[in-house]
Motif scaffolding. Structure first.
Motif, PDB file in Angstrom:
ATOM      1  N   TYR A  41      -6.157   0.339   9.182  1.00 26.80           N
ATOM      2  CA  TYR A  41      -7.036  -0.023   8.065  1.00 26.80           C
ATOM      3  C   TYR A  41      -7.273  -1.531   8.022  1.00 26.80           C
ATOM      4  O   TYR A  41      -8.395  -1.983   7.771  1.00 26.80           O
ATOM      5  N   ILE A  42      -6.216  -2.295   8.259  1.00 26.92           N
ATOM      6  CA  ILE A  42      -6.373  -3.748   8.251  1.00 26.92           C
ATOM      7  C   ILE A  42      -7.283  -4.193   9.386  1.00 26.92           C
ATOM      8  O   ILE A  42      -8.169  -5.048   9.206  1.00 26.92           O
ATOM      9  N   GLU A  43      -7.097  -3.624  10.574  1.00 24.57           N
ATOM     10  CA  GLU A  43      -7.948  -3.987  11.707  1.00 24.57           C
ATOM     11  C   GLU A  43      -9.410  -3.656  11.409  1.00 24.57           C
ATOM     12  O   GLU A  43     -10.320  -4.420  11.773  1.00 24.57           O
ATOM     13  N   ASP A  44      -9.633  -2.541  10.734  1.00 21.58           N
ATOM     14  CA  ASP A  44     -11.000  -2.159  10.383  1.00 21.58           C
ATOM     15  C   ASP A  44     -11.604  -3.168   9.406  1.00 21.58           C
ATOM     16  O   ASP A  44     -12.758  -3.586   9.546  1.00 21.58           O
ATOM     17  N   LEU A  45     -10.836  -3.589   8.415  1.00 21.29           N
ATOM     18  CA  LEU A  45     -11.332  -4.557   7.439  1.00 21.29           C
ATOM     19  C   LEU A  45     -11.541  -5.930   8.077  1.00 21.29           C
ATOM     20  O   LEU A  45     -12.460  -6.668   7.711  1.00 21.29           O
ATOM     21  N   TRP A 100       0.839  -1.208   0.000  1.00 23.76           N
ATOM     22  CA  TRP A 100       0.000   0.000   0.000  1.00 23.76           C
ATOM     23  C   TRP A 100       0.874   1.258   0.000  1.00 23.76           C
ATOM     24  O   TRP A 100       0.568   2.227  -0.695  1.00 23.76           O
ATOM     25  N   MET A 101       1.939   1.219   0.788  1.00 18.86           N
ATOM     26  CA  MET A 101       2.839   2.374   0.831  1.00 18.86           C
ATOM     27  C   MET A 101       3.505   2.594  -0.524  1.00 18.86           C
ATOM     28  O   MET A 101       3.643   3.737  -0.981  1.00 18.86           O
ATOM     29  N   ALA A 102       3.910   1.501  -1.172  1.00 20.27           N
ATOM     30  CA  ALA A 102       4.577   1.624  -2.468  1.00 20.27           C
ATOM     31  C   ALA A 102       3.653   2.209  -3.526  1.00 20.27           C
ATOM     32  O   ALA A 102       4.097   2.877  -4.463  1.00 20.27           O
ATOM     33  N   GLN A 103       2.352   2.010  -3.373  1.00 26.63           N
ATOM     34  CA  GLN A 103       1.386   2.556  -4.320  1.00 26.63           C
ATOM     35  C   GLN A 103       0.879   3.943  -3.900  1.00 26.63           C
ATOM     36  O   GLN A 103      -0.039   4.482  -4.530  1.00 26.63           O
ATOM     37  N   ASP A 104       1.466   4.504  -2.832  1.00 30.54           N
ATOM     38  CA  ASP A 104       1.053   5.827  -2.321  1.00 30.54           C
ATOM     39  C   ASP A 104      -0.420   5.858  -1.941  1.00 30.54           C
ATOM     40  O   ASP A 104      -1.109   6.882  -2.108  1.00 30.54           O
ATOM     41  N   LEU A 105      -0.922   4.755  -1.415  1.00 34.16           N
ATOM     42  CA  LEU A 105      -2.331   4.687  -1.036  1.00 34.16           C
ATOM     43  C   LEU A 105      -2.579   5.185   0.384  1.00 34.16           C
ATOM     44  O   LEU A 105      -3.666   5.677   0.687  1.00 34.16           O
ATOM     45  N   LEU A 106      -1.588   5.058   1.243  1.00 30.49           N
ATOM     46  CA  LEU A 106      -1.766   5.451   2.641  1.00 30.49           C
ATOM     47  C   LEU A 106      -1.548   6.952   2.791  1.00 30.49           C
ATOM     48  O   LEU A 106      -0.560   7.506   2.308  1.00 30.49           O
ATOM     49  N   GLU A 125       1.507   2.486  10.977  1.00 32.75           N
ATOM     50  CA  GLU A 125       0.426   2.487  11.960  1.00 32.75           C
ATOM     51  C   GLU A 125      -0.921   2.766  11.310  1.00 32.75           C
ATOM     52  O   GLU A 125      -1.943   2.167  11.682  1.00 32.75           O
ATOM     53  N   VAL A 126      -0.927   3.636  10.312  1.00 30.84           N
ATOM     54  CA  VAL A 126      -2.171   3.903   9.576  1.00 30.84           C
ATOM     55  C   VAL A 126      -2.617   2.630   8.858  1.00 30.84           C
ATOM     56  O   VAL A 126      -3.801   2.264   8.888  1.00 30.84           O
ATOM     57  N   GLY A 127      -1.669   1.941   8.211  1.00 31.86           N
ATOM     58  CA  GLY A 127      -2.002   0.695   7.527  1.00 31.86           C
ATOM     59  C   GLY A 127      -2.536  -0.358   8.476  1.00 31.86           C
ATOM     60  O   GLY A 127      -3.468  -1.098   8.144  1.00 31.86           O
ATOM     61  N   PRO A 151      -0.680  10.309   4.857  1.00 35.23           N
ATOM     62  CA  PRO A 151       0.098  10.694   6.048  1.00 35.23           C
ATOM     63  C   PRO A 151      -0.808  11.185   7.170  1.00 35.23           C
ATOM     64  O   PRO A 151      -1.863  11.774   6.934  1.00 35.23           O
ATOM     65  N   HIS A 152      -0.372  10.925   8.395  1.00 31.90           N
ATOM     66  CA  HIS A 152      -1.103  11.351   9.585  1.00 31.90           C
ATOM     67  C   HIS A 152      -0.142  12.117  10.486  1.00 31.90           C
ATOM     68  O   HIS A 152       1.044  11.785  10.579  1.00 31.90           O
ATOM     69  N   LYS A 153      -0.657  13.127  11.162  1.00 34.26           N
ATOM     70  CA  LYS A 153       0.214  13.994  11.968  1.00 34.26           C
ATOM     71  C   LYS A 153       0.929  13.246  13.072  1.00 34.26           C
ATOM     72  O   LYS A 153       2.089  13.511  13.373  1.00 34.26           O
ATOM     73  N   THR A 154       0.233  12.302  13.728  1.00 35.86           N
ATOM     74  CA  THR A 154       0.820  11.653  14.906  1.00 35.86           C
ATOM     75  C   THR A 154       1.096  10.168  14.702  1.00 35.86           C
ATOM     76  O   THR A 154       1.491   9.493  15.642  1.00 35.86           O
ATOM     77  N   LYS A 155       0.878   9.637  13.494  1.00 39.60           N
ATOM     78  CA  LYS A 155       1.064   8.206  13.256  1.00 39.60           C
ATOM     79  C   LYS A 155       1.956   7.971  12.047  1.00 39.60           C
ATOM     80  O   LYS A 155       1.948   8.750  11.091  1.00 39.60           O
ATOM     81  N   THR A 156       2.721   6.895  12.104  1.00 39.15           N
ATOM     82  CA  THR A 156       3.510   6.504  10.940  1.00 39.15           C
ATOM     83  C   THR A 156       2.595   5.867   9.908  1.00 39.15           C
ATOM     84  O   THR A 156       1.460   5.465  10.219  1.00 39.15           O
ATOM     85  N   LEU A 157       3.086   5.764   8.672  1.00 36.91           N
ATOM     86  CA  LEU A 157       2.294   5.118   7.632  1.00 36.91           C
ATOM     87  C   LEU A 157       1.993   3.662   7.993  1.00 36.91           C
ATOM     88  O   LEU A 157       0.915   3.137   7.695  1.00 36.91           O
TER      89      LEU A 157
END
Length: 242
Positions: free
Chosen positions: A182-186, A161-167, A177-179, A169-175
């Motif tokens: 998303y996985i936990e939500d799915l 996902w990172m390689a495809q620039d899909l994630l 952590e954002v990913g 950026p978040h102010k307080t989280k790394t990419l």
């Protein structure tokens, strides 16, 4: 080709211990007939009351809920539309877990998607996909690149996902952590599941995989012998270079 593949697979069973049993699960009557040495056993649909219990578990959590009577009436009607299929019950229960508004439950019950008849795609799964946040639809559709029964490392998927620039950026989280979020939500919505309890490895049910393929359209492509040049030109590359 099919016979040769089966012969190659069967040869690996010849060295098993005496008395070993092999169970094959399939949705294809032909596969069951060709591979079975005993009469096949057809699984029956889940009784409606058991479906309701499964729905409650996912819609209200693992604790025994004090269900609003109006929600129960609508919920039981939704369960009836699932026709005893546990995946459908789980996906809609997960969808409604964070929604306790009667109006939203009625919208799910009366949605026109129930009348869709796409091959191999359950209307209940379509509904779950329909109510996904837009950003999660994109991530889910991306996973159509994986074949059925494919298991992937969670961290590896996040890197893709990172390689495809899909994630985003978040102010307080790394990419990463954002990913993870998303996985936990799915997973919580029954689109992904952990492989045998291993929270580092995820997979998708075959029917969910069919939905991902349909949702992705021509954006993602699995290369096959019959893939046209036009489809290949329209498809996204699997991985970009960093």
């Amino acid at each position: 080709m099919y016979i040769c593949t089966w012969c190659d697979l069967k040869s690996s069973f010849e060295s098993t211990a005496h008395g070993s049993k092999i169970i094959v699960t399939t949705r294809s009557a032909k596969v069951a007939s060709d591979l079975g040495t005993l009469p096949k056993h057809d699984l029956q649909i889940i009784p409606e009351e058991d479906c309701w219990k499964l729905f409650k578990k996912h819609a209200f959590g693992n604790v025994e809920p004090s269900v609003d009577l109006d929600l129960e009436v609508i919920g039981r009607q939704i369960v009836q539309k699932c026709n005893g299929l546990p995946l459908a019950v789980k996906s809609l229960g997960s969808l409604l877990h964070s929604v306790q508004d009667l109006k939203d439950w009625k919208n799910v019950l009366n949605n026109d998607i129930w009348n869709l008849r796409e091959d191999n795609i359950l209307p209940a799964l379509w509904l779950s996909y329909y109510y996904l946040p837009p950003y999660l639809k994109r991530f889910f559709a991306y996973c159509s690149i994986f074949p059925k029964d494919y298991r992937t490392d969670k961290k590896y998927l996040i890197l893709q996902w990172m390689a495809q620039d899909l994630l985003q950026p978040h102010k307080t989280k790394t990419l990463e952590e954002v990913g993870e979020e998303y996985i936990e939500d799915l997973v919580s919505r029954s689109f992904f599941k952990y492989w045998r309890g291993d929270e580092d490895t995820i997979t998708m049910h075959d029917l969910v995989n069919d939905l991902a393929m349909f949702a992705s359209g021509e954006c993602c492509l699995r290369l096959r012998d019959k893939s046209s040049d036009a489809l290949i030109r329209n498809a996204m590359p699997l991985m970009k270079r960093y």
